[in-house]
Design a protein around this motif. Sequence first.
Motif, PDB file in Angstrom:
ATOM      1  N   ASN A  60      20.510  71.950  41.327  1.00 35.02           N
ATOM      2  CA  ASN A  60      21.992  72.818  41.373  1.00 35.02           C
ATOM      3  C   ASN A  60      22.364  72.990  39.911  1.00 35.02           C
ATOM      4  O   ASN A  60      23.382  72.483  39.576  1.00 35.02           O
ATOM      5  N   GLN A  61      21.491  73.720  39.233  1.00 38.73           N
ATOM      6  CA  GLN A  61      22.092  74.074  37.562  1.00 38.73           C
ATOM      7  C   GLN A  61      23.370  74.459  37.250  1.00 38.73           C
ATOM      8  O   GLN A  61      23.994  74.325  36.303  1.00 38.73           O
ATOM      9  N   TYR A  62      23.809  75.056  38.367  1.00 38.79           N
ATOM     10  CA  TYR A  62      25.305  75.693  38.443  1.00 38.79           C
ATOM     11  C   TYR A  62      26.493  74.753  38.164  1.00 38.79           C
ATOM     12  O   TYR A  62      27.554  75.086  37.930  1.00 38.79           O
ATOM     13  N   VAL A  63      26.242  73.440  38.802  1.00 40.02           N
ATOM     14  CA  VAL A  63      27.237  72.324  38.680  1.00 40.02           C
ATOM     15  C   VAL A  63      26.754  71.001  38.415  1.00 40.02           C
ATOM     16  O   VAL A  63      27.365  70.396  38.202  1.00 40.02           O
ATOM     17  N   ASN A  64      25.672  71.071  38.112  1.00 38.28           N
ATOM     18  CA  ASN A  64      24.792  69.641  37.685  1.00 38.28           C
ATOM     19  C   ASN A  64      25.351  69.540  36.085  1.00 38.28           C
ATOM     20  O   ASN A  64      25.046  70.108  35.297  1.00 38.28           O
ATOM     21  N   PRO A  65      25.957  68.107  36.116  1.00 39.53           N
ATOM     22  CA  PRO A  65      26.526  67.700  34.596  1.00 39.53           C
ATOM     23  C   PRO A  65      25.348  67.561  33.497  1.00 39.53           C
ATOM     24  O   PRO A  65      25.666  67.739  32.389  1.00 39.53           O
ATOM     25  N   HIS A  66      24.196  67.250  34.058  1.00 43.29           N
ATOM     26  CA  HIS A  66      22.910  66.923  33.387  1.00 43.29           C
ATOM     27  C   HIS A  66      22.643  68.297  32.741  1.00 43.29           C
ATOM     28  O   HIS A  66      21.873  68.273  31.708  1.00 43.29           O
ATOM     29  N   ASN A  67      23.051  69.298  33.247  1.00 42.28           N
ATOM     30  CA  ASN A  67      22.664  70.788  32.433  1.00 42.28           C
ATOM     31  C   ASN A  67      23.371  70.724  31.076  1.00 42.28           C
ATOM     32  O   ASN A  67      22.609  71.157  30.076  1.00 42.28           O
ATOM     33  N   TRP A  68      24.479  70.378  31.044  1.00 41.03           N
ATOM     34  CA  TRP A  68      25.211  70.480  29.729  1.00 41.03           C
ATOM     35  C   TRP A  68      25.058  69.363  28.891  1.00 41.03           C
ATOM     36  O   TRP A  68      24.907  69.324  27.592  1.00 41.03           O
ATOM     37  N   LEU A  69      24.856  68.181  29.739  1.00 41.10           N
ATOM     38  CA  LEU A  69      24.577  66.899  28.848  1.00 41.10           C
ATOM     39  C   LEU A  69      23.093  66.916  28.013  1.00 41.10           C
ATOM     40  O   LEU A  69      23.199  66.305  26.932  1.00 41.10           O
ATOM     41  N   ALA A  70      22.375  67.734  28.601  1.00 39.16           N
ATOM     42  CA  ALA A  70      21.135  67.934  27.797  1.00 39.16           C
ATOM     43  C   ALA A  70      21.127  68.480  26.433  1.00 39.16           C
ATOM     44  O   ALA A  70      20.744  68.024  25.366  1.00 39.16           O
ATOM     45  N   HIS A  71      22.251  69.296  26.301  1.00 39.01           N
ATOM     46  CA  HIS A  71      22.551  70.094  25.090  1.00 39.01           C
ATOM     47  C   HIS A  71      23.769  69.317  24.179  1.00 39.01           C
ATOM     48  O   HIS A  71      23.528  69.346  22.885  1.00 39.01           O
ATOM     49  N   TYR A  72      24.287  68.461  25.061  1.00 34.34           N
ATOM     50  CA  TYR A  72      25.350  67.531  24.331  1.00 34.34           C
ATOM     51  C   TYR A  72      24.549  66.481  23.485  1.00 34.34           C
ATOM     52  O   TYR A  72      24.944  66.119  22.394  1.00 34.34           O
ATOM     53  N   PRO A  99      17.484  90.057  32.803  1.00 32.12           N
ATOM     54  CA  PRO A  99      17.565  88.619  33.338  1.00 32.12           C
ATOM     55  C   PRO A  99      18.074  87.779  32.024  1.00 32.12           C
ATOM     56  O   PRO A  99      17.730  87.892  31.056  1.00 32.12           O
ATOM     57  N   GLY A 100      18.711  86.542  32.329  1.00 27.35           N
ATOM     58  CA  GLY A 100      18.964  85.582  31.554  1.00 27.35           C
ATOM     59  C   GLY A 100      20.443  85.348  31.293  1.00 27.35           C
ATOM     60  O   GLY A 100      20.964  84.615  32.254  1.00 27.35           O
ATOM     61  N   LEU A 101      21.188  85.962  30.685  1.00 33.24           N
ATOM     62  CA  LEU A 101      22.446  85.617  30.474  1.00 33.24           C
ATOM     63  C   LEU A 101      23.416  86.317  31.308  1.00 33.24           C
ATOM     64  O   LEU A 101      23.031  87.411  31.939  1.00 33.24           O
ATOM     65  N   GLY A 102      24.703  86.207  31.547  1.00 40.07           N
ATOM     66  CA  GLY A 102      25.492  86.710  32.402  1.00 40.07           C
ATOM     67  C   GLY A 102      25.294  86.433  33.545  1.00 40.07           C
ATOM     68  O   GLY A 102      24.532  85.643  34.153  1.00 40.07           O
ATOM     69  N   ALA A 103      26.448  86.591  34.669  1.00 32.90           N
ATOM     70  CA  ALA A 103      26.399  85.936  35.722  1.00 32.90           C
ATOM     71  C   ALA A 103      27.243  86.840  36.878  1.00 32.90           C
ATOM     72  O   ALA A 103      28.306  87.403  36.363  1.00 32.90           O
ATOM     73  N   GLY A 104      26.900  87.067  38.023  1.00 30.71           N
ATOM     74  CA  GLY A 104      27.855  87.500  39.043  1.00 30.71           C
ATOM     75  C   GLY A 104      28.906  86.746  39.787  1.00 30.71           C
ATOM     76  O   GLY A 104      29.438  87.144  40.551  1.00 30.71           O
ATOM     77  N   VAL A 105      28.629  85.388  39.332  1.00 34.72           N
ATOM     78  CA  VAL A 105      29.353  84.378  40.043  1.00 34.72           C
ATOM     79  C   VAL A 105      29.875  83.462  38.833  1.00 34.72           C
ATOM     80  O   VAL A 105      29.136  83.017  37.987  1.00 34.72           O
ATOM     81  N   ARG A 106      31.335  83.362  38.733  1.00 31.72           N
ATOM     82  CA  ARG A 106      31.774  82.592  37.618  1.00 31.72           C
ATOM     83  C   ARG A 106      31.260  81.074  37.656  1.00 31.72           C
ATOM     84  O   ARG A 106      31.455  80.337  38.733  1.00 31.72           O
ATOM     85  N   PRO A 107      30.407  80.786  36.573  1.00 28.97           N
ATOM     86  CA  PRO A 107      30.061  79.416  36.601  1.00 28.97           C
ATOM     87  C   PRO A 107      30.981  78.268  36.576  1.00 28.97           C
ATOM     88  O   PRO A 107      32.092  78.230  36.084  1.00 28.97           O
ATOM     89  N   GLN A 108      30.642  77.412  37.399  1.00 28.72           N
ATOM     90  CA  GLN A 108      31.582  76.184  37.605  1.00 28.72           C
ATOM     91  C   GLN A 108      31.567  75.274  36.605  1.00 28.72           C
ATOM     92  O   GLN A 108      32.347  74.466  36.385  1.00 28.72           O
ATOM     93  N   LEU A 109      30.440  75.094  35.747  1.00 26.97           N
ATOM     94  CA  LEU A 109      30.519  74.470  34.492  1.00 26.97           C
ATOM     95  C   LEU A 109      31.351  74.890  33.431  1.00 26.97           C
ATOM     96  O   LEU A 109      32.078  74.147  32.551  1.00 26.97           O
ATOM     97  N   LEU A 110      31.884  76.073  33.395  1.00 24.15           N
ATOM     98  CA  LEU A 110      32.741  76.520  32.409  1.00 24.15           C
ATOM     99  C   LEU A 110      34.026  76.056  32.042  1.00 24.15           C
ATOM    100  O   LEU A 110      34.876  75.911  33.144  1.00 24.15           O
ATOM    101  N   ASP A 111      34.193  75.470  31.005  1.00 28.43           N
ATOM    102  CA  ASP A 111      35.710  75.225  30.620  1.00 28.43           C
ATOM    103  C   ASP A 111      36.164  76.037  29.400  1.00 28.43           C
ATOM    104  O   ASP A 111      35.696  75.879  28.432  1.00 28.43           O
ATOM    105  N   GLU A 112      36.806  77.178  29.873  1.00 29.39           N
ATOM    106  CA  GLU A 112      37.257  78.302  28.648  1.00 29.39           C
ATOM    107  C   GLU A 112      37.994  77.422  27.553  1.00 29.39           C
ATOM    108  O   GLU A 112      38.033  78.220  26.364  1.00 29.39           O
ATOM    109  N   GLY A 113      38.646  76.346  27.709  1.00 24.27           N
ATOM    110  CA  GLY A 113      39.554  75.604  26.863  1.00 24.27           C
ATOM    111  C   GLY A 113      38.274  75.366  25.564  1.00 24.27           C
ATOM    112  O   GLY A 113      38.977  75.067  24.447  1.00 24.27           O
TER     113      GLY A 113
END
Length: 337
Positions: free
Chosen positions: A144-156, A220-234
């Motif tokens: 589940n790439q849409y909620v998995n914290p290791h998705n963003w941790l890879a880039h952190y 395909p690629g960027l954009g989403a039809g469902v707001r990403p749960q990983l997103l923190d707009e702050g």
Amino acid sequence: MTVISAPYEINVDDVFVDLRSVFDVPLFLKYEGVNLAGSVKLKAALEMVLAAERDGTLTPGDVLVESSSGNLGVALSMIAAHRGYGFVCVTDSRCNPASRRLMESFGARVLVISRPDKERGLLGARIDYVQRLVDFDPNYVWLNQYVNPHNWLAHYRSTGPAVAAQFPELDVLFVGAGTTGTLMGCARFFREQRRPVRIVAVDSVGSVTFGGPALTRHIPGLGAGVRPQLLDEGLVDEVVMVPERDTLESCHALARRGFLFGGSTGTVVSGALRWLGGRPRGERLTAVALSPDQGDRYLDTLYDPEWVARHFGAPHTWDTAVPETSAELPQLVTSAG
């Protein structure tokens, strides 16, 4: 001599393209496609798989299943093949044919969703189908790439530090928004480093990620039809929305200078050019944009004149002066006799 034992060990993380030779704008492009998966998604895919193995979620005999528009699916299919897992990719009709064939060549099964959810579009329909699969068979494992914290941790842990090491005076970083894993990982890294770096998110017109209306998208690629749960707009300073026509323009402009990049890269570059074009003339900025993908998988879409004409009308700015019919070619050979 470098000797590897796993395909994902080939991943060059320090290639940057100076785009002044193409657009006459001071912008560096971090090329994330120098790996056998061909995109930045290799980082998140490997991080998520290894984390699932460590915590016992993923065990021998399991079958990975994931929703992907293409790039993550390719990365997971390669990793699954090497590490001995099955893999099912749930995608939709926008997935490039080349990406589907590549996943299948690694032994993956590709399921294409053609009917969108009434409110959440094709992405919502894909996610629902994955959920039904994992509910049906306990051997299916959804990272589940849409909620998995290791998705963003890879880039952190990798992408952000790699940019910082090469550009200690960085002023602005442009990052495309899909699942927002890359965006959030880089944003958190620079925020915690207390570096005065502006984080500019680049998204496609028609995506709902930053509150815009859902519209038909073809690339395909960027954009989403469902707001990403990983997103923190702050963690995001600004957002640039890019029409898909502008994505095409950027991709073809780059190709005319010998750089064949994918649609996600074209969107990010277009957004960066738009943002930089709005800055005061003469302002000196160190700007970097992240290039998520290569262009070879888009030969049947973005770089195919018939596909472009079908979805966007006749191409114009990237037309070449090369004659297309034999009547226009110079007669360099005459018949004998």
